[in-house]
Design an enzyme around this catalytic site. Structure first.
Site, PDB file in Angstrom:
ATOM      1  N   GLU A 179      28.001 -11.875  41.786  1.00 21.57           N
ATOM      2  CA  GLU A 179      28.118 -10.659  41.253  1.00 21.57           C
ATOM      3  C   GLU A 179      26.462 -10.376  40.998  1.00 21.57           C
ATOM      4  OE1 GLU A 179      30.337 -10.550  37.397  1.00 21.57           O
ATOM      5  OE2 GLU A 179      32.280 -10.779  38.658  1.00 21.57           O
ATOM      6  N   GLU A 279      36.779 -13.201  42.953  1.00 15.51           N
ATOM      7  CA  GLU A 279      37.405 -12.743  41.595  1.00 15.51           C
ATOM      8  C   GLU A 279      38.212 -11.554  41.547  1.00 15.51           C
ATOM      9  OE1 GLU A 279      34.813 -12.977  38.337  1.00 15.51           O
ATOM     10  OE2 GLU A 279      33.578 -14.562  38.807  1.00 15.51           O
TER      11      GLU A 279
END
Length: 336
Positions: A179, A279
């Site tokens: 991320e 994810e």
């Protein structure tokens, strides 16, 4: 005598040529890595592997929950090197990863690393989600500075665990600095060649050329793009270190934000390499997977399995014809 997953995988895939995909970015990649990456290219666009993330202080609860809900275990088992306070659970994670691989699971590991200006215990908000000034970032990414040496010592500790997995022939889908295009981690939103691209290459060099961690498949896992004020995630290409340093590209998607344009942008950046849902919060609906068939796996994030997915949705996705779960993958690995 039961065959090991390694032996079975070596039997399953010798016929595959890399004309179907890309070689590992590490030219000295282990045979296990070569064969596993080949397997992933073999199913590319045809199947999606199921996956479940587990905490490293409770390594099986969420995968066991999948079994209780859907009647099947996920194909991928995931966990995290993150410290719990000052408690290092890395050795426990290694033992479990070894068990999982040899029982036919694929293993993916990530790391919520503490900010290198801090010492453990690392606070979630002020350290892992803390910030580095531009001057601190420059020091971090400049060889032989105090902060750079501190960072090296930190990543070298994790290398000890990854070496144990290497020496027991466990290939690891390694997903560091995830991320990175978001604004919420200390490594987040550091753009360009002197930003996270440089730090990624530094880790790659240390782990590949110094520690010879030839069991790693390098998974670059960005966040799905979004423009929520103070929770933004920006264009993938600003943070991508390049095809020479990444085996698999990924996106983390929460709040059912499976935007087709974001998928297309990642697919374009990958330029033929594998892409994954590193994810997920809410599992993608069948119509999403039909429109986005190139995802090689999904990985539901820990307790989101309970809080943001109905039992019916879990059953539905785990029972899709294109979904490969643990039993199917294990059978494939032991087929020959």
């Amino acid at each position: 005598m039961k065959k090991s997953a390694l032996f079975a995988l070596s039997c399953l895939l010798p016929f595959l040529a890399f004309s179907q995909g890309f070689k590992p970015v590490n030219k000295d990649a282990s045979p296990e890595v070569v064969k596993l990456l080949s397997f992933l290219y073999q199913i590319k666009g045809k199947h999606i592997l199921s996956g479940q993330q587990n905490y490293n202080n409770d390594l099986n609860t969420f995968s066991d929950s999948v079994k209780s809900i859907a009647g099947k275990y996920p194909a991928l088992w995931g966990s995290d090197f993150m410290l719990w306070g000052d408690k290092d659970l890395g050795q426990k994670l290694v033992y479990e990863a070894q068990k999982k691989w040899h029982d036919g699971y694929l293993v993916t590991i990530m790391w919520h690393q503490g900010r290198p200006t801090d010492n453990p215990p690392y606070d979630w908000k002020t350290s892992i989600q803390g910030k580095l000034t531009d001057a601190e970032w420059t020091e971090l990414t400049t060889p032989n500075t105090p902060l750079n040496k501190k960072w090296l010592a930190d990543i070298d500790k994790e290398a000890v665990y990854l070496k144990q997995l290497r020496d027991s022939h466990v290939p690891v889908l390694w997903r560091p600095y995830h991320e990175m295009n978001g604004v919420w981690f200390w490594w987040g939103d550091k753009r360009g060649e002197n930003g996270i691209q440089k730090l990624w290459k530094m880790m790659y060099d240390r782990y590949t050329n110094y520690h010879h961690l030839n069991n790693l498949i390098w998974v670059w896992g960005a966040n799905g793009l979004r423009d929520i004020p103070k929770d933004e995630a920006y264009d993938y290409k600003l943070y991508y270190p390049g095809a020479d340093y990444v085996d698999i590209l990924g996106s983390d998607v929460y709040h059912f934000d499976y935007e087709q344009k974001d998928y297309n942008e990642l697919l374009n950046l990958a330029n033929g390499k594998l892409i994954v849902l590193g994810e997920t919060g809410e599992l993608p609906k069948p119509e999403v997977l039909a429109a986005q068939p190139e995802w090689a796996w999904f990985m539901v994030w820990t307790s989101w399995l309970w809080t943001d997915n109905t039992h019916d949705r879990v059953k539905e996705i785990y029972n899709l014809p294109q979904t490969l779960n643990h039993d199917e993958v294990k059978a494939m690995l032991q087929k020959q």
